[in-house]
Scaffold this motif. Sequence first.
Motif, PDB file in Angstrom:
ATOM      1  N   MET A   1       4.639  -5.200   3.801  1.00  0.00           N
ATOM      2  CA  MET A   1       4.667  -3.738   3.534  1.00  0.00           C
ATOM      3  C   MET A   1       2.988  -3.376   2.755  1.00  0.00           C
ATOM      4  SD  MET A   1       6.572  -1.576   0.430  1.00  0.00           S
ATOM      5  CE  MET A   1       8.086  -1.158   1.518  1.00  0.00           C
ATOM      6  N   VAL A   2       2.346  -2.631   3.501  1.00  0.00           N
ATOM      7  CA  VAL A   2       1.023  -2.381   2.891  1.00  0.00           C
ATOM      8  C   VAL A   2       1.117  -0.847   2.160  1.00  0.00           C
ATOM      9  CG1 VAL A   2      -1.298  -2.131   3.393  1.00  0.00           C
ATOM     10  CG2 VAL A   2      -0.064  -3.599   4.705  1.00  0.00           C
ATOM     11  N   CYS A   3       1.259  -1.101   1.051  1.00  0.00           N
ATOM     12  CA  CYS A   3       1.431   0.209   0.003  1.00  0.00           C
ATOM     13  C   CYS A   3       0.090   0.964   0.185  1.00  0.00           C
ATOM     14  CB  CYS A   3       1.654  -0.325  -1.432  1.00  0.00           C
ATOM     15  SG  CYS A   3       3.370  -0.779  -1.695  1.00  0.00           S
ATOM     16  N   LEU A   4       0.138   2.113   0.538  1.00  0.00           N
ATOM     17  CA  LEU A   4      -1.094   3.131   0.849  1.00  0.00           C
ATOM     18  C   LEU A   4      -0.943   4.281  -0.073  1.00  0.00           C
ATOM     19  CD1 LEU A   4      -3.529   2.857   2.930  1.00  0.00           C
ATOM     20  CD2 LEU A   4      -2.297   4.332   4.250  1.00  0.00           C
ATOM     21  N   SER A   5      -1.947   4.347  -0.734  1.00  0.00           N
ATOM     22  CA  SER A   5      -2.177   5.335  -1.711  1.00  0.00           C
ATOM     23  C   SER A   5      -2.910   6.606  -1.359  1.00  0.00           C
ATOM     24  CB  SER A   5      -2.441   5.016  -3.189  1.00  0.00           C
ATOM     25  OG  SER A   5      -3.826   4.502  -3.257  1.00  0.00           O
ATOM     26  N   GLY A   6      -3.913   6.525  -0.665  1.00  0.00           N
ATOM     27  CA  GLY A   6      -4.693   7.407  -0.209  1.00  0.00           C
ATOM     28  C   GLY A   6      -6.015   7.205  -1.015  1.00  0.00           C
ATOM     29  N   GLY A   7      -6.196   6.225  -1.691  1.00  0.00           N
ATOM     30  CA  GLY A   7      -7.440   5.669  -2.320  1.00  0.00           C
ATOM     31  C   GLY A   7      -8.070   4.757  -1.800  1.00  0.00           C
ATOM     32  N   LYS A   8      -9.508   4.323  -2.059  1.00  0.00           N
ATOM     33  CA  LYS A   8     -10.447   3.446  -1.300  1.00  0.00           C
ATOM     34  C   LYS A   8      -9.679   2.061  -1.228  1.00  0.00           C
ATOM     35  CE  LYS A   8     -13.188   2.036  -5.121  1.00  0.00           C
ATOM     36  NZ  LYS A   8     -12.064   2.183  -6.040  1.00  0.00           N
ATOM     37  N   ASP A   9      -9.190   1.686  -2.412  1.00  0.00           N
ATOM     38  CA  ASP A   9      -8.607   0.292  -2.308  1.00  0.00           C
ATOM     39  C   ASP A   9      -7.480  -0.030  -1.464  1.00  0.00           C
ATOM     40  OD1 ASP A   9     -10.366   0.210  -4.470  1.00  0.00           O
ATOM     41  OD2 ASP A   9      -8.731   0.497  -6.092  1.00  0.00           O
ATOM     42  N   SER A  10      -6.421   0.941  -1.242  1.00  0.00           N
ATOM     43  CA  SER A  10      -5.469   0.509  -0.206  1.00  0.00           C
ATOM     44  C   SER A  10      -5.959   0.947   1.150  1.00  0.00           C
ATOM     45  CB  SER A  10      -4.343   1.502  -0.655  1.00  0.00           C
ATOM     46  OG  SER A  10      -4.651   2.944  -0.408  1.00  0.00           O
ATOM     47  N   TYR A  11      -6.957   1.844   1.382  1.00  0.00           N
ATOM     48  CA  TYR A  11      -7.335   1.902   2.803  1.00  0.00           C
ATOM     49  C   TYR A  11      -8.138   0.488   3.024  1.00  0.00           C
ATOM     50  CZ  TYR A  11      -6.890   7.074   3.471  1.00  0.00           C
ATOM     51  OH  TYR A  11      -6.266   8.206   3.557  1.00  0.00           O
ATOM     52  N   GLY A  12      -9.070   0.130   2.258  1.00  0.00           N
ATOM     53  CA  GLY A  12      -9.578  -1.066   2.320  1.00  0.00           C
ATOM     54  C   GLY A  12      -8.734  -2.292   2.615  1.00  0.00           C
ATOM     55  N   LEU A  13      -7.478  -2.411   1.928  1.00  0.00           N
ATOM     56  CA  LEU A  13      -6.688  -3.405   2.101  1.00  0.00           C
ATOM     57  C   LEU A  13      -5.863  -3.317   3.578  1.00  0.00           C
ATOM     58  CD1 LEU A  13      -4.583  -5.559   1.054  1.00  0.00           C
ATOM     59  CD2 LEU A  13      -3.034  -3.620   0.318  1.00  0.00           C
ATOM     60  N   LEU A  14      -5.616  -2.205   3.935  1.00  0.00           N
ATOM     61  CA  LEU A  14      -4.955  -2.036   5.310  1.00  0.00           C
ATOM     62  C   LEU A  14      -6.000  -2.421   6.292  1.00  0.00           C
ATOM     63  CD1 LEU A  14      -2.684  -0.918   7.044  1.00  0.00           C
ATOM     64  CD2 LEU A  14      -3.893   1.095   7.035  1.00  0.00           C
ATOM     65  N   GLU A  15      -7.047  -2.013   6.274  1.00  0.00           N
ATOM     66  CA  GLU A  15      -8.097  -2.516   7.411  1.00  0.00           C
ATOM     67  C   GLU A  15      -8.398  -3.866   7.163  1.00  0.00           C
ATOM     68  OE1 GLU A  15      -9.287  -0.612   9.757  1.00  0.00           O
ATOM     69  OE2 GLU A  15      -7.896   0.807   8.892  1.00  0.00           O
ATOM     70  N   VAL A  16      -8.650  -4.584   6.115  1.00  0.00           N
ATOM     71  CA  VAL A  16      -8.677  -5.997   6.009  1.00  0.00           C
ATOM     72  C   VAL A  16      -7.703  -6.797   6.556  1.00  0.00           C
ATOM     73  CG1 VAL A  16      -9.157  -7.821   4.375  1.00  0.00           C
ATOM     74  CG2 VAL A  16     -10.469  -5.840   4.126  1.00  0.00           C
ATOM     75  N   LEU A  17      -6.514  -6.573   6.359  1.00  0.00           N
ATOM     76  CA  LEU A  17      -5.481  -7.095   6.695  1.00  0.00           C
ATOM     77  C   LEU A  17      -5.392  -6.777   8.482  1.00  0.00           C
ATOM     78  CD1 LEU A  17      -2.675  -6.556   4.216  1.00  0.00           C
ATOM     79  CD2 LEU A  17      -3.853  -8.547   4.745  1.00  0.00           C
ATOM     80  N   ARG A  18      -5.616  -5.647   8.995  1.00  0.00           N
ATOM     81  CA  ARG A  18      -5.574  -5.689  10.428  1.00  0.00           C
ATOM     82  C   ARG A  18      -6.565  -6.212  11.118  1.00  0.00           C
ATOM     83  NH1 ARG A  18      -7.279  -0.749  12.079  1.00  0.00           N
ATOM     84  NH2 ARG A  18      -6.047  -0.709  13.960  1.00  0.00           N
TER      85      ARG A  18
ATOM     86  N   ALA B   1       2.196  -5.778  -0.278  1.00  0.00           N
ATOM     87  CA  ALA B   1       0.662  -6.183  -0.510  1.00  0.00           C
ATOM     88  C   ALA B   1       0.242  -4.765  -1.130  1.00  0.00           C
ATOM     89  CB  ALA B   1       0.104  -6.244   1.017  1.00  0.00           C
ATOM     90  N   LEU B   2      -0.390  -5.129  -2.431  1.00  0.00           N
ATOM     91  CA  LEU B   2      -1.086  -3.996  -3.415  1.00  0.00           C
ATOM     92  C   LEU B   2      -2.567  -4.172  -3.206  1.00  0.00           C
ATOM     93  CD1 LEU B   2       1.367  -4.289  -6.457  1.00  0.00           C
ATOM     94  CD2 LEU B   2       1.578  -2.798  -4.177  1.00  0.00           C
ATOM     95  N   GLY B   3      -3.172  -3.190  -3.328  1.00  0.00           N
ATOM     96  CA  GLY B   3      -4.570  -3.003  -3.355  1.00  0.00           C
ATOM     97  C   GLY B   3      -5.453  -3.421  -4.311  1.00  0.00           C
ATOM     98  N   HIS B   4      -5.025  -4.004  -5.585  1.00  0.00           N
ATOM     99  CA  HIS B   4      -5.841  -4.453  -6.510  1.00  0.00           C
ATOM    100  C   HIS B   4      -6.829  -5.398  -6.213  1.00  0.00           C
ATOM    101  CE1 HIS B   4      -1.907  -3.029  -8.433  1.00  0.00           C
ATOM    102  NE2 HIS B   4      -2.653  -2.122  -9.045  1.00  0.00           N
ATOM    103  N   HIS B   5      -8.003  -5.219  -6.690  1.00  0.00           N
ATOM    104  CA  HIS B   5      -9.186  -5.942  -6.602  1.00  0.00           C
ATOM    105  C   HIS B   5      -9.487  -6.907  -7.593  1.00  0.00           C
ATOM    106  CE1 HIS B   5     -11.018  -2.760  -8.608  1.00  0.00           C
ATOM    107  NE2 HIS B   5     -10.875  -1.928  -7.681  1.00  0.00           N
ATOM    108  N   ARG B   6     -10.615  -7.610  -7.214  1.00  0.00           N
ATOM    109  CA  ARG B   6     -11.197  -8.336  -8.596  1.00  0.00           C
ATOM    110  C   ARG B   6     -11.377  -7.662  -9.863  1.00  0.00           C
ATOM    111  NH1 ARG B   6     -17.355  -9.960  -8.919  1.00  0.00           N
ATOM    112  NH2 ARG B   6     -17.222  -7.697  -9.556  1.00  0.00           N
ATOM    113  N   ASP B   7     -11.928  -6.744  -9.763  1.00  0.00           N
ATOM    114  CA  ASP B   7     -12.437  -5.740 -11.073  1.00  0.00           C
ATOM    115  C   ASP B   7     -10.913  -5.377 -11.647  1.00  0.00           C
ATOM    116  OD1 ASP B   7     -14.654  -6.289  -9.669  1.00  0.00           O
ATOM    117  OD2 ASP B   7     -15.431  -4.533 -10.231  1.00  0.00           O
ATOM    118  N   ASP B   8     -10.064  -5.038 -10.958  1.00  0.00           N
ATOM    119  CA  ASP B   8      -8.755  -4.539 -11.332  1.00  0.00           C
ATOM    120  C   ASP B   8      -8.020  -5.895 -12.306  1.00  0.00           C
ATOM    121  OD1 ASP B   8      -8.423  -1.977 -10.560  1.00  0.00           O
ATOM    122  OD2 ASP B   8      -7.646  -2.573  -8.641  1.00  0.00           O
ATOM    123  N   LEU B   9      -8.107  -7.035 -11.671  1.00  0.00           N
ATOM    124  CA  LEU B   9      -7.530  -7.935 -12.530  1.00  0.00           C
ATOM    125  C   LEU B   9      -8.517  -8.406 -13.521  1.00  0.00           C
ATOM    126  CD1 LEU B   9      -6.138  -8.578  -9.729  1.00  0.00           C
ATOM    127  CD2 LEU B   9      -6.606 -11.129  -9.706  1.00  0.00           C
TER     128      LEU B   9
END
Length: 285
Positions: A31-48, A134-142
């Motif tokens: 499950m790719v959680c898509l919020s409509g923000g840049k991070d979740s869009y990026g997550l989906l595309e990278v996984l694809r 799958a969540l779109g948190h990135h390095r800076d979020d951590l």
Amino acid sequence: MNLKNLEKRLTYLAANAIRDYRMIEDGDRIMVCLSGGKDSYGLLEVLRLLQARAPVRFELIAVNLDQKQPGWPEHVLPEYLDNLGVSFRILEQDTYSVVKRVLPEGKTMCSLCSRLRRGALYSAAAEMGVTKIALGHHRDDLIETLFLNMFYSAKLGTMPPKLRSKDGRHVVIRPLAYVPEKYLQRYADLREFPIIPCNLCGSQANLKRAEIKRMIQAWDAEDPKRLNMILRSMQNVRLSHLADTDQFDFESLRGKVASDMPDPVTGEQDPFVGLVKPLEEEPAL
């Protein structure tokens, strides 16, 4: 960095994180959680992108939670996902009204909103039979979360790249754990993702996370290597060099007992009992 090179960098970093933490296995239904923000869009595309070349087979299902925020453009995500040919599901739950009703005006909404959203996604994950969320948190979020916990909660912890939910039913993964936020912002600009701004919590001024974000952005500008060093330090924890008595057995570390002092190992009273006073707050300067 052009689009091609940026995608190479994003997939390289994500693949390393996935490998290091064994985030994805053969046959996973993610499950790719898509919020409509840049991070979740990026997550989906990278996984694809990784899905097309990975040595294991896995399925992606994009899931968005419509929280019934006023003005939410309901058509944007379905149209975007339809055009991509990605399987998706839109959940509907009026968490917006709950948050507005429960919290007083001006109170930071992120924590409650996050808990409600997580509950809805976990329920859907169980129903859909997904194996990973799958969540779109990135390095800076951590890194931001690490310092938020230190500065405002007096604890040392962050968002782990991979975790099991408290009820034990779900495994959450963060494939972008090694990816700098600035890469995702650049990627969103180049790909022209249809960004949907958050009008619930993202617009609140003076959030503590915003303060931390400004701090680490200043560090990044001063020394581009610093944030990666902080990330690496989270992967190189030495419990014996911290101070948590629940995580390390400091009590068993004993020196040679003086001949004229009762031996604590024999069961006799510890010579320091009664001498130790509770730690008081430091006096104001």
